[in-house]
Design a protein around this motif. Structure first.
Motif, PDB file in Angstrom:
ATOM      1  N   GLY A  79       0.803  -1.207   0.000  1.00  0.00           N
ATOM      2  CA  GLY A  79       0.000   0.000   0.000  1.00  0.00           C
ATOM      3  C   GLY A  79       0.840   1.263   0.000  1.00  0.00           C
ATOM      4  O   GLY A  79       2.066   1.233  -0.008  1.00  0.00           O
ATOM      5  N   SER A  80       0.141   2.392   0.034  1.00  0.00           N
ATOM      6  CA  SER A  80       0.812   3.688  -0.069  1.00  0.00           C
ATOM      7  C   SER A  80       1.254   4.263   1.266  1.00  0.00           C
ATOM      8  O   SER A  80       1.879   5.305   1.314  1.00  0.00           O
ATOM      9  CB  SER A  80      -0.119   4.686  -0.768  1.00  0.00           C
ATOM     10  N   THR A  81       0.938   3.586   2.370  1.00  0.00           N
ATOM     11  CA  THR A  81       1.365   4.068   3.686  1.00  0.00           C
ATOM     12  C   THR A  81       2.375   3.102   4.287  1.00  0.00           C
ATOM     13  O   THR A  81       2.440   1.930   3.897  1.00  0.00           O
ATOM     14  CB  THR A  81       0.172   4.202   4.654  1.00  0.00           C
ATOM     15  N   SER A  82       3.151   3.584   5.243  1.00  0.00           N
ATOM     16  CA  SER A  82       4.136   2.709   5.886  1.00  0.00           C
ATOM     17  C   SER A  82       3.447   1.555   6.604  1.00  0.00           C
ATOM     18  O   SER A  82       3.963   0.437   6.641  1.00  0.00           O
ATOM     19  CB  SER A  82       5.023   3.500   6.843  1.00  0.00           C
ATOM     20  N   GLY A  83       2.278   1.805   7.170  1.00  0.00           N
ATOM     21  CA  GLY A  83       1.547   0.747   7.856  1.00  0.00           C
ATOM     22  C   GLY A  83       1.133  -0.372   6.921  1.00  0.00           C
ATOM     23  O   GLY A  83       1.317  -1.556   7.222  1.00  0.00           O
ATOM     24  N   LEU A  84       0.582  -0.014   5.769  1.00  0.00           N
ATOM     25  CA  LEU A  84       0.176  -1.041   4.807  1.00  0.00           C
ATOM     26  C   LEU A  84       1.376  -1.746   4.205  1.00  0.00           C
ATOM     27  O   LEU A  84       1.365  -2.965   3.990  1.00  0.00           O
ATOM     28  CB  LEU A  84      -0.685  -0.418   3.708  1.00  0.00           C
ATOM     29  N   ARG A  85       2.440  -1.013   3.936  1.00  0.00           N
ATOM     30  CA  ARG A  85       3.637  -1.631   3.359  1.00  0.00           C
ATOM     31  C   ARG A  85       4.297  -2.564   4.375  1.00  0.00           C
ATOM     32  O   ARG A  85       4.902  -3.567   4.006  1.00  0.00           O
ATOM     33  CB  ARG A  85       4.614  -0.542   2.920  1.00  0.00           C
ATOM     34  N   ALA A  86       4.166  -2.250   5.660  1.00  0.00           N
ATOM     35  CA  ALA A  86       4.749  -3.098   6.705  1.00  0.00           C
ATOM     36  C   ALA A  86       4.179  -4.507   6.659  1.00  0.00           C
ATOM     37  O   ALA A  86       4.902  -5.481   6.889  1.00  0.00           O
ATOM     38  CB  ALA A  86       4.518  -2.485   8.084  1.00  0.00           C
ATOM     39  N   ILE A  87       2.898  -4.634   6.335  1.00  0.00           N
ATOM     40  CA  ILE A  87       2.288  -5.966   6.265  1.00  0.00           C
ATOM     41  C   ILE A  87       2.999  -6.815   5.210  1.00  0.00           C
ATOM     42  O   ILE A  87       3.378  -7.962   5.466  1.00  0.00           O
ATOM     43  CB  ILE A  87       0.779  -5.849   5.954  1.00  0.00           C
ATOM     44  N   THR A  88       3.227  -6.260   4.036  1.00  0.00           N
ATOM     45  CA  THR A  88       3.927  -6.981   2.972  1.00  0.00           C
ATOM     46  C   THR A  88       5.379  -7.242   3.350  1.00  0.00           C
ATOM     47  O   THR A  88       5.921  -8.323   3.092  1.00  0.00           O
ATOM     48  CB  THR A  88       3.870  -6.179   1.658  1.00  0.00           C
ATOM     49  N   LEU A  89       6.012  -6.266   3.963  1.00  0.00           N
ATOM     50  CA  LEU A  89       7.409  -6.398   4.380  1.00  0.00           C
ATOM     51  C   LEU A  89       7.567  -7.522   5.404  1.00  0.00           C
ATOM     52  O   LEU A  89       8.445  -8.381   5.277  1.00  0.00           O
ATOM     53  CB  LEU A  89       7.887  -5.066   4.957  1.00  0.00           C
ATOM     54  N   PHE A  90       6.702  -7.542   6.410  1.00  0.00           N
ATOM     55  CA  PHE A  90       6.765  -8.603   7.424  1.00  0.00           C
ATOM     56  C   PHE A  90       6.496  -9.971   6.805  1.00  0.00           C
ATOM     57  O   PHE A  90       7.135 -10.951   7.166  1.00  0.00           O
ATOM     58  CB  PHE A  90       5.760  -8.349   8.545  1.00  0.00           C
ATOM     59  N   TYR A  91       5.562 -10.019   5.873  1.00  0.00           N
ATOM     60  CA  TYR A  91       5.264 -11.288   5.200  1.00  0.00           C
ATOM     61  C   TYR A  91       6.500 -11.781   4.447  1.00  0.00           C
ATOM     62  O   TYR A  91       6.831 -12.960   4.487  1.00  0.00           O
ATOM     63  CB  TYR A  91       4.070 -11.134   4.255  1.00  0.00           C
ATOM     64  N   ALA A  92       7.209 -10.856   3.784  1.00  0.00           N
ATOM     65  CA  ALA A  92       8.447 -11.234   3.076  1.00  0.00           C
ATOM     66  C   ALA A  92       9.509 -11.748   4.051  1.00  0.00           C
ATOM     67  O   ALA A  92      10.320 -12.594   3.694  1.00  0.00           O
ATOM     68  CB  ALA A  92       8.987 -10.036   2.297  1.00  0.00           C
ATOM     69  N   PHE A  93       9.492 -11.262   5.279  1.00  0.00           N
ATOM     70  CA  PHE A  93      10.427 -11.730   6.319  1.00  0.00           C
ATOM     71  C   PHE A  93      10.031 -13.095   6.864  1.00  0.00           C
ATOM     72  O   PHE A  93      10.758 -13.679   7.653  1.00  0.00           O
ATOM     73  CB  PHE A  93      10.463 -10.765   7.497  1.00  0.00           C
ATOM     74  N   GLY A  94       8.840 -13.583   6.495  1.00  0.00           N
ATOM     75  CA  GLY A  94       8.372 -14.872   7.002  1.00  0.00           C
ATOM     76  C   GLY A  94       7.485 -14.753   8.225  1.00  0.00           C
ATOM     77  O   GLY A  94       7.086 -15.756   8.806  1.00  0.00           O
ATOM     78  N   ILE A  95       7.166 -13.543   8.628  1.00  0.00           N
ATOM     79  CA  ILE A  95       6.305 -13.333   9.794  1.00  0.00           C
ATOM     80  C   ILE A  95       4.861 -13.531   9.367  1.00  0.00           C
ATOM     81  O   ILE A  95       4.391 -12.911   8.417  1.00  0.00           O
ATOM     82  CB  ILE A  95       6.517 -11.919  10.387  1.00  0.00           C
ATOM     83  N   ARG A  96       4.161 -14.413  10.070  1.00  0.00           N
ATOM     84  CA  ARG A  96       2.769 -14.694   9.724  1.00  0.00           C
ATOM     85  C   ARG A  96       1.799 -14.260  10.823  1.00  0.00           C
ATOM     86  O   ARG A  96       0.615 -14.133  10.581  1.00  0.00           O
ATOM     87  CB  ARG A  96       2.567 -16.188   9.448  1.00  0.00           C
ATOM     88  N   GLU A  97       2.267 -14.051  12.021  1.00  0.00           N
ATOM     89  CA  GLU A  97       1.404 -13.574  13.113  1.00  0.00           C
ATOM     90  C   GLU A  97       1.788 -12.129  13.403  1.00  0.00           C
ATOM     91  O   GLU A  97       2.923 -11.851  13.784  1.00  0.00           O
ATOM     92  CB  GLU A  97       1.571 -14.434  14.358  1.00  0.00           C
TER      93      GLU A  97
END
Length: 137
Positions: A79-97
């Motif tokens: 997404g266009s905000t740091s909060g929305l982008r964080a979800i994708t970033l954490f997912y790329a790190f392997g974080i699922r919870e």
């Protein structure tokens, strides 16, 4: 960005803080040793300077479909905000919870939670665990 200091002021030390906005020079005034600062490469050099000595992870925000700019590096969509982008970033790190706090589009009454601005007309509410949360699209 703003959620970081708000959380610390209220006794919550975030595990991660995600910076995406190329406008801010010092979004984290209450830095600490426990938080890992995830800072996009498009952020101003002053952001990186202010985080010297802290845990910083550099990442690249995908802004268009031209991958040649990244020269083999993996850009992060989202997404266009740091909060929305964080979800994708954490997912790329392997974080699922994930437990997410302090998003920009949250409101208390008729005021924006992050900065106290008046809520726009297009807000909507949802219920979760018996509580009502108000946000905008």
């Amino acid at each position: 960005n703003g959620a970081h200091d708000f959380l610390i002021e209220h006794g919550i030390v975030p595990d991660y803080a995600c910076g995406l906005d190329p406008v801010y020079e010092n979004p984290y005034r209450l830095k600490n040793a426990q938080t890992v600062y995830l800072v996009a490469s498009q952020c101003k050099p002053a952001v990186f300077d202010s985080l010297e000595g802290h845990q910083v992870v550099l990442w690249h925000a995908m802004l268009n479909e031209d991958l040649s700019f990244f020269r083999g590096q993996c850009p992060i969509w989202g997404g266009s905000t740091s909060g929305l982008r964080a979800i994708t970033l954490f997912y790329a790190f392997g974080i699922r919870e994930m437990y997410l706090y302090g998003y920009d589009a949250s409101f208390v009454g008729d005021k924006r939670r992050a900065n106290g601005d008046t809520a726009p007309d297009n807000t909507f509410s949802t219920e979760c665990a018996g509580r009502i949360f108000r946000t905008c699209p």
